[in-house]
Write a protein that holds these residues in place. Sequence first.
Motif, short mmCIF file in Angstrom:
data_model
loop_
_atom_site.label_atom_id
_atom_site.label_comp_id
_atom_site.label_asym_id
_atom_site.label_seq_id
_atom_site.Cartn_x
_atom_site.Cartn_y
_atom_site.Cartn_z
N GLY A 100 0.82 -1.16 0.06
CA GLY A 100 -0.08 -0.09 -0.10
C GLY A 100 0.85 1.34 0.18
O GLY A 100 0.34 2.44 -0.41
N ILE A 101 2.19 1.08 0.46
CA ILE A 101 3.27 2.34 0.36
C ILE A 101 4.19 2.31 -0.58
O ILE A 101 4.68 3.43 -0.86
N ILE A 102 4.36 1.04 -1.20
CA ILE A 102 5.41 0.97 -2.47
C ILE A 102 5.14 -0.34 -2.96
O ILE A 102 4.59 -1.49 -2.39
N PRO A 103 5.39 -0.31 -4.48
CA PRO A 103 4.99 -1.76 -5.25
C PRO A 103 6.03 -2.85 -4.55
O PRO A 103 7.25 -2.77 -4.85
N VAL A 104 5.52 -3.91 -4.08
CA VAL A 104 6.06 -5.03 -3.69
C VAL A 104 5.15 -6.23 -4.05
O VAL A 104 3.93 -6.16 -3.65
N ASN A 105 5.74 -7.34 -4.21
CA ASN A 105 4.94 -8.53 -4.18
C ASN A 105 4.75 -9.33 -2.81
O ASN A 105 5.23 -8.53 -1.85
N LYS A 106 4.16 -10.45 -2.85
CA LYS A 106 3.80 -11.06 -1.44
C LYS A 106 4.78 -11.53 -0.65
O LYS A 106 4.62 -11.92 0.43
N LYS A 107 5.96 -11.69 -1.37
CA LYS A 107 7.21 -12.41 -0.32
C LYS A 107 8.25 -11.31 -0.38
O LYS A 107 9.47 -11.19 -0.07
N GLY A 108 7.89 -9.90 -0.67
CA GLY A 108 8.79 -8.85 -0.19
C GLY A 108 9.64 -8.29 -1.43
O GLY A 108 10.68 -7.38 -1.25
N LYS A 109 9.44 -8.90 -2.63
CA LYS A 109 10.28 -8.52 -3.78
C LYS A 109 9.79 -7.37 -4.41
O LYS A 109 8.49 -6.97 -4.68
N LEU A 110 10.85 -6.20 -4.70
CA LEU A 110 10.54 -4.87 -5.21
C LEU A 110 10.46 -5.12 -6.83
O LEU A 110 10.80 -6.24 -7.38
N ASP A 111 10.00 -4.15 -7.38
CA ASP A 111 10.05 -4.02 -8.79
C ASP A 111 11.26 -4.43 -9.44
O ASP A 111 11.41 -4.95 -10.67
N ASN A 112 12.49 -4.13 -8.84
CA ASN A 112 13.90 -4.30 -9.58
C ASN A 112 14.28 -5.63 -9.13
O ASN A 112 15.55 -5.92 -9.21
N ASN A 113 13.33 -6.65 -8.62
CA ASN A 113 13.84 -8.02 -8.12
C ASN A 113 14.41 -7.91 -6.89
O ASN A 113 15.23 -8.82 -6.61
N ALA A 114 14.76 -6.86 -6.16
CA ALA A 114 15.35 -6.71 -5.17
C ALA A 114 14.50 -7.18 -3.97
O ALA A 114 13.30 -7.01 -3.82
N TYR A 115 15.13 -7.54 -2.68
CA TYR A 115 14.64 -7.50 -1.32
C TYR A 115 15.20 -6.53 -0.48
O TYR A 115 16.16 -5.92 -0.80
N VAL A 116 14.70 -6.15 0.55
CA VAL A 116 15.09 -5.50 1.47
C VAL A 116 15.27 -6.03 3.00
O VAL A 116 14.77 -6.73 3.49
N PHE A 117 16.68 -5.60 3.42
CA PHE A 117 17.15 -6.21 4.82
C PHE A 117 17.16 -4.75 5.80
O PHE A 117 17.67 -3.93 5.43
N VAL A 118 16.44 -5.09 6.80
CA VAL A 118 16.27 -3.92 7.66
C VAL A 118 17.40 -4.00 8.72
O VAL A 118 17.42 -4.83 9.37
N HIS A 119 18.06 -3.01 8.73
CA HIS A 119 19.50 -2.80 9.56
C HIS A 119 18.95 -2.36 11.11
O HIS A 119 19.61 -2.77 12.12
N ASN A 120 17.97 -1.30 10.98
CA ASN A 120 17.68 -0.86 12.72
C ASN A 120 16.35 -0.20 12.50
O ASN A 120 15.69 0.08 11.30
N VAL A 121 15.78 0.04 13.59
CA VAL A 121 14.48 0.72 13.89
C VAL A 121 14.75 1.57 14.95
O VAL A 121 15.10 1.58 16.12
N VAL A 122 14.24 3.00 14.57
CA VAL A 122 14.20 4.03 15.44
C VAL A 122 12.96 4.75 15.76
O VAL A 122 12.32 4.79 14.96
N LYS A 123 12.74 5.22 17.22
CA LYS A 123 11.64 5.82 17.51
C LYS A 123 11.83 7.42 17.43
O LYS A 123 12.69 7.75 18.42
N THR A 124 11.01 8.18 17.26
CA THR A 124 11.33 9.71 17.05
C THR A 124 10.42 10.35 18.30
O THR A 124 9.48 9.65 18.47
#
Length: 288
Positions: free
Chosen positions: A81-105
């Motif tokens: 709903g916020i960025i084009p991605v398929n049901k397994k987390g693959k983006l339009d350029n066939n890449a996946y995303v690895f999350v390194h950190n989460v911060v709260k402001t």
Amino acid sequence: VKDGKEKFRFALEHAKGFLVVMGMNYDASASQYIVYGEYYGKTGKDRFDIKNKIGFFLQAYDMEGKLVKENFATWETDIAGIIPVNKKGKLDNNAYVFVHNVVKTADGNYFAIGEQFKKAVSGKGILLNVAAQATGGSTNAGMAEIQMLDMMVFQFDSDLKPKKAYIIEKEKNEIVLQKGMSTVSVHKLGYMMKLYGYFEYSFTTESADKSTFNSVYVNYAKDRKEGTNCDVGSIFYTKDKQIDVDHVKLNTKPTWYRIIPAKAGYLTIFEYKRKEKTLDFRLEKLDQ
């Protein structure tokens, strides 16, 4: 730290699926632990299904281990709903995303800092293997490579629901995989890359009042004028409530260097020059 006693435990098997933790941070303002990662489906025998990656999860626990709040965002619906991605987390350029950190402001938003990566056929690996065969030698290089692509930031609201996604462009960089690793699934490779330090993300620091943060990464961008191929990027949260990026150019041509965390809003660059036999430290201010 004082007595070494265990504080609490939390289950990695959830009603939503199996949790794979990418990290955990402490939120001092709320005295809570923020746990984040991916979650996967189950097989017919209720076992972990590595082929069924469902989405990204965020959980908040209090100091005693009580679950305060959580959200499970599916790739197929919520993240899509916020960025084009398929049901397994693959983006339009066939890449996946690895999350390194989460911060709260301080305004209650949560930001997940990630990096795109994908597995591809390696031209360099093929050439090394062909050369080794021609000379009767050997090489440990495989036929596949991992490509590090753009940085990404996912913004979540105070209820941990996905709100916005940002893409921060950087140059592609490749790592040739060792023989045998080409058969490893791309999902497992992300965790192996993190372990080996292959990703270009470096660290995140937060301002004292938690109003902003700086997520620092290396960008191998060729600058023909300066004759260098690297700069340091910093992702930060602006006063206008937007994500922006600042760059620190490396034009001193060191033999090798390291990016080291400093006080909030700064970074330290450690450079070694073999020819001059020098070690240099310098402090660089970042935009905030």
